[in-house]
Motif scaffolding. Structure first.
Motif, PDB file in Angstrom:
ATOM      1  N   THR A 234       0.994  -1.254   0.021  1.00 29.67           N
ATOM      2  CA  THR A 234      -0.244  -0.036   0.095  1.00 29.67           C
ATOM      3  C   THR A 234       0.708   1.254  -0.255  1.00 29.67           C
ATOM      4  O   THR A 234       0.585   2.202  -0.752  1.00 29.67           O
ATOM      5  N   GLY A 235       2.139   1.427   0.644  1.00 32.01           N
ATOM      6  CA  GLY A 235       2.796   2.321   0.686  1.00 32.01           C
ATOM      7  C   GLY A 235       3.340   2.704  -0.793  1.00 32.01           C
ATOM      8  O   GLY A 235       3.516   3.997  -0.878  1.00 32.01           O
ATOM      9  N   PHE A 236       3.749   1.602  -1.522  1.00 30.66           N
ATOM     10  CA  PHE A 236       4.028   1.874  -2.756  1.00 30.66           C
ATOM     11  C   PHE A 236       2.892   2.395  -3.737  1.00 30.66           C
ATOM     12  O   PHE A 236       3.036   3.198  -4.559  1.00 30.66           O
ATOM     13  N   GLU A 237       1.755   1.788  -3.401  1.00 28.47           N
ATOM     14  CA  GLU A 237       0.827   2.070  -4.213  1.00 28.47           C
ATOM     15  C   GLU A 237       0.185   3.600  -3.997  1.00 28.47           C
ATOM     16  O   GLU A 237       0.074   4.442  -4.889  1.00 28.47           O
ATOM     17  N   ASP A 238       0.324   4.084  -2.716  1.00 25.76           N
ATOM     18  CA  ASP A 238       0.073   5.449  -2.437  1.00 25.76           C
ATOM     19  C   ASP A 238       1.260   6.405  -2.837  1.00 25.76           C
ATOM     20  O   ASP A 238       0.906   7.510  -3.661  1.00 25.76           O
ATOM     21  N   ARG A 249       8.150  15.430  -7.132  1.00 23.14           N
ATOM     22  CA  ARG A 249       8.463  14.868  -5.963  1.00 23.14           C
ATOM     23  C   ARG A 249       8.558  13.287  -5.978  1.00 23.14           C
ATOM     24  O   ARG A 249       8.499  12.556  -5.183  1.00 23.14           O
ATOM     25  N   PHE A 250       8.794  13.140  -7.305  1.00 16.53           N
ATOM     26  CA  PHE A 250       8.919  11.544  -7.716  1.00 16.53           C
ATOM     27  C   PHE A 250       9.843  10.559  -6.790  1.00 16.53           C
ATOM     28  O   PHE A 250       9.354   9.538  -6.197  1.00 16.53           O
ATOM     29  N   GLN A 251      11.056  11.116  -6.792  1.00 20.99           N
ATOM     30  CA  GLN A 251      12.095  10.262  -6.098  1.00 20.99           C
ATOM     31  C   GLN A 251      11.967  10.453  -4.422  1.00 20.99           C
ATOM     32  O   GLN A 251      12.365   9.299  -3.867  1.00 20.99           O
ATOM     33  N   GLU A 252      11.425  11.270  -4.055  1.00 12.19           N
ATOM     34  CA  GLU A 252      11.145  11.638  -2.603  1.00 12.19           C
ATOM     35  C   GLU A 252      10.064  10.906  -2.400  1.00 12.19           C
ATOM     36  O   GLU A 252      10.182  10.049  -1.226  1.00 12.19           O
ATOM     37  N   LEU A 253       9.103  10.588  -2.943  1.00 15.20           N
ATOM     38  CA  LEU A 253       7.950   9.805  -2.707  1.00 15.20           C
ATOM     39  C   LEU A 253       8.272   8.456  -2.724  1.00 15.20           C
ATOM     40  O   LEU A 253       7.940   7.506  -1.675  1.00 15.20           O
ATOM     41  N   LEU A 254       9.175   8.096  -3.842  1.00 15.49           N
ATOM     42  CA  LEU A 254       9.756   6.681  -3.834  1.00 15.49           C
ATOM     43  C   LEU A 254      10.412   6.254  -2.363  1.00 15.49           C
ATOM     44  O   LEU A 254      10.202   5.215  -2.114  1.00 15.49           O
ATOM     45  N   THR A 255      11.222   7.150  -2.224  1.00 12.09           N
ATOM     46  CA  THR A 255      12.231   6.753  -0.859  1.00 12.09           C
ATOM     47  C   THR A 255      11.242   6.810   0.064  1.00 12.09           C
ATOM     48  O   THR A 255      11.448   5.896   1.219  1.00 12.09           O
ATOM     49  N   ILE A 260       8.680   3.081   4.408  1.00 10.62           N
ATOM     50  CA  ILE A 260       7.533   2.458   4.929  1.00 10.62           C
ATOM     51  C   ILE A 260       7.698   0.955   5.089  1.00 10.62           C
ATOM     52  O   ILE A 260       7.388   0.316   6.118  1.00 10.62           O
ATOM     53  N   GLY A 261       8.279   0.424   4.130  1.00 14.35           N
ATOM     54  CA  GLY A 261       8.573  -0.977   4.108  1.00 14.35           C
ATOM     55  C   GLY A 261       9.733  -1.283   5.312  1.00 14.35           C
ATOM     56  O   GLY A 261       9.673  -2.140   6.075  1.00 14.35           O
ATOM     57  N   LEU A 262      11.010  -0.295   5.353  1.00 11.96           N
ATOM     58  CA  LEU A 262      11.726  -0.494   6.295  1.00 11.96           C
ATOM     59  C   LEU A 262      11.182  -0.376   7.647  1.00 11.96           C
ATOM     60  O   LEU A 262      11.364  -0.929   8.708  1.00 11.96           O
ATOM     61  N   ASP A 263      10.219   0.512   7.835  1.00  7.98           N
ATOM     62  CA  ASP A 263       9.458   0.896   9.176  1.00  7.98           C
ATOM     63  C   ASP A 263       8.775  -0.601   9.651  1.00  7.98           C
ATOM     64  O   ASP A 263       8.690  -0.592  10.807  1.00  7.98           O
ATOM     65  N   GLY A 282       3.085  -3.442  -5.221  1.00  8.80           N
ATOM     66  CA  GLY A 282       2.575  -2.087  -5.064  1.00  8.80           C
ATOM     67  C   GLY A 282       2.957  -1.313  -6.461  1.00  8.80           C
ATOM     68  O   GLY A 282       1.895  -0.799  -7.077  1.00  8.80           O
ATOM     69  N   SER A 283       4.049  -1.472  -7.167  1.00  5.96           N
ATOM     70  CA  SER A 283       4.592  -1.055  -8.462  1.00  5.96           C
ATOM     71  C   SER A 283       3.689  -1.753  -9.377  1.00  5.96           C
ATOM     72  O   SER A 283       3.241  -0.983 -10.401  1.00  5.96           O
ATOM     73  N   ALA A 284       3.412  -2.927  -9.469  1.00  5.70           N
ATOM     74  CA  ALA A 284       2.493  -3.625 -10.647  1.00  5.70           C
ATOM     75  C   ALA A 284       1.374  -3.078 -10.310  1.00  5.70           C
ATOM     76  O   ALA A 284       0.566  -3.131 -11.380  1.00  5.70           O
TER      77      ALA A 284
END
Length: 575
Positions: A234-238, A249-255, A260-263, A282-284
């Motif tokens: 969901t974090g990657f979907e969002d 802010r593409f790369q900042e949002l990806l980071t 979120i995964g690390l969290d 999420g990417s797919a």
């Protein structure tokens, strides 16, 4: 249940064996981007973007559920309740333990808020100076603002308020994010029910649950499984949905999505392999939604809302930006792609670009064609062989962070035609990757393209329109440079052209009075020399070459009594 698991395992094993036979081998990743190599590779379930709505409970095999099929590599490591790759699975838990044992107080706080908040709200901080405007104009809210000093009760719920308002000024963005991340087919629940891999804190007491969540985690049912991480999905979907609407802010949002995964690992909730699977899922899902024709109007409205005065026009430079450091973002994101796992499979399998994945870059690289965006994904993809990431279509190896910085390799002549009148990235962009390859860059149209990498591509640069800005010493690679129309601009104190330099009557060279363009071979000069910033110094050398023909027809930026002098091997400023 065991019979169902064995059936799934047998089918997956056969599927993966078939995929291994059909994958072409290569000496290294991204050797060439021919039409055939850029063509999507069909998986046993078909293509994810065509079948993604089959990720529902009625489909539970790798052959008919694309989410299960995409993540089926995991069955080589764990199936039927057994660790089939004991070393890898032990490393997975060991990494979980190490991360939980070494978390900082700030990481504990952040991981708690990530766990409790609506994840759509959780990606807002990646907007940095635009976050205050988003919160205000989307009516965004959360009831969670700090971590409690004692464990939450077992019945503590996740965020129980609407995270934002679809009727607010930025409502089209809210609606777009809602659509992509909270649907019946956008989660990993079906995968979890089939794989049935335990949470890391249930494998080892060395994995330390976050104290504030300890009661909730202890009371979770045995069916609360690890793989793949739903929060990360969901974090990657969002993050990717918001990045499509607001690519500034593409790369900042990806980071932030990867954070979120690390969290989830920091909290003890998930293992590294589980969050790696979440990134792929999420990417797919988002790529599939972007390719769905029925979503096009929603996508356009979200993009337009993001580029109105309510967001793009409401930048607050005093706001905190946790993702302002590009290099740190890049290092963090790339680490979280593999979590330090070593390659365990064939490291020389060609990159594949999934069908429809180019849509993820549509607003970030709007001046490229779909085929060119696929080529960018191809030339920036991760090497093969890492755990989990070698799915048949190629979702696991997509490095979207690097792809947002342009090509990784020029395999042929690459023509970039920008249109400054459209604004945004159509008017100006920065390619930060280190670009290799035998090919060349042809800059056409208008707009400014900056090259910032340590480049080694061999084919050189041809400027036919607009501006190419050199922001590194080796920006032009190893080839020659031609400026036919438009401008070559230096933003660094020294740039090296390893081949010849030729400037036509309609061309312009722009550099500071203290800068130097070092041409290793011959120069043919005409057109305009534009001198910009810096103090004039008598006798300063601004250009060197082996030999030259012609002179600049016009020189601008010099004070009275100053002029340029052409010697056998240089151009100098003289008073």
């Amino acid at each position: 249940m065991k019979n169902r698991q064995r059936t799934w395992t047998k089918r997956v094993t056969a599927i993966l064996s078939l995929a291994a036979v059909t994958l072409p081998l290569a000496t290294n990743v991204a050797q060439a981007s021919t039409t055939a190599q850029l063509a999507p590779q069909r998986a046993v379930y078909g293509y994810f973007m065509d079948t993604y709505k089959q990720n529902v409970s009625t489909y539970k095999t790798a052959a008919n559920n694309p989410m299960i099929g995409m993540l089926a590599e995991f069955s080589n490591y764990y199936a039927d309740g057994k660790n089939l790759n004991k070393a890898l699975m032990q490393e997975n838990i060991d990494k979980s333990a190490k991360i939980t044992q070494n978390r900082t107080a700030a990481e504990e706080e952040r991981s708690y808020l990530t766990d409790r908040r609506d994840l759509r709200y959780s990606v807002i901080n990646a907007l940095g100076p635009y976050a205050p405007a988003f919160i205000k104009n989307a009516n965004a809210q959360t009831p969670f603002h700090k971590m409690p000093s004692t464990p939450d009760p077992v019945n503590q719920k996740h965020a129980h308020v609407d995270w934002a308002d679809e009727n607010a000024k930025l409502g089209p963005i809210v609606a777009f994010m809602n659509h992509n991340s909270y649907t019946a087919y956008s989660n990993t629940g079906i995968v979890k029910s089939v794989v049935r891999y335990k949470r890391p804190y249930r494998w080892s007491t060395d994995v330390k649950p976050l104290p504030a969540l300890s009661k909730i985690m202890a009371a979770a049912p045995a069916t609360d499984f690890d793989f793949a991480s739903g929060h990360t999905t969901t974090g990657f979907e969002d993050g990717l949905s918001l990045a499509y609407a607001f690519p500034e802010r593409f790369q900042e949002l990806l980071t932030r999505s990867s954070e979120i995964g690390l969290d989830r690992v920091i909290a003890g909730r998930h293992s590294p392999l589980a969050v790696m699977g979440g990134r792929m899922a999420g990417s797919a899902v988002v790529a599939s939604a972007l390719n769905n024709f029925s979503n096009q109007d929603m996508m356009k409205k979200a993009y337009n809302a993001a580029h109105s005065a309510d967001l793009l026009g409401s930048k607050d430079t005093s706001a905190q930006d946790d993702f302002a450091d590009y290099q740190k973002n890049r290092e963090d994101y790339r680490y979280r792609m593999t979590y330090g796992f070593k390659q365990i499979g064939n490291p020389n399998v060609d990159m594949h670009v999934p069908k429809g994945a180019e849509a993820l870059l549509a607003t970030r690289l709007p001046y490229l064609t779909d085929t060119q965006r696929r080529d960018v994904l191809f030339t920036t993809g991760m090497p093969s062989g890492y755990p989990l990431m070698d799915d048949a279509e190629g979702w696991g190896r997509l490095d979207l962070f690097s792809a947002a910085s342009g090509y990784g390799k020029f395999n042929d002549a690459v023509t970039v035609k920008m249109n400054a009148a459209k604004g945004g990235f159509n008017a100006q962009d920065n390619w930060r990757n280190d670009i290799s390859g035998k090919g060349s860059l042809i800059k056409a149209g208008s707009g400014l393209l900056q090259l910032s990498g340590n480049n080694t591509y061999a084919g050189g640069v041809s400027v036919k329109g607009g501006t190419v800005r050199l922001a590194s010493t080796t920006a032009t690679g190893k080839g020659s440079v031609q400026v036919k129309h438009g401008s070559l601009q230096l933003s660094t104190q020294k740039a090296i052209i390893k081949g010849h330099y030729q400037q036509a009557q309609n061309g312009q060279l722009s550099l500071a009075k203290t800068a130097r363009l070092a041409i290793k071979k011959n120069a043919k000069l005409a057109g305009t020399l534009k001198l910009t910033d810096g103090h004039l110094k008598n006798g300063a050398t601004i250009m060197t070459f082996r030999s030259h023909k012609g002179k600049f027809a016009h020189v601008t930026g010099l004070s009275k009594s100053w002029h340029v002098v052409y010697t056998k091997h240089a151009v100098k400023l003289v008073k």
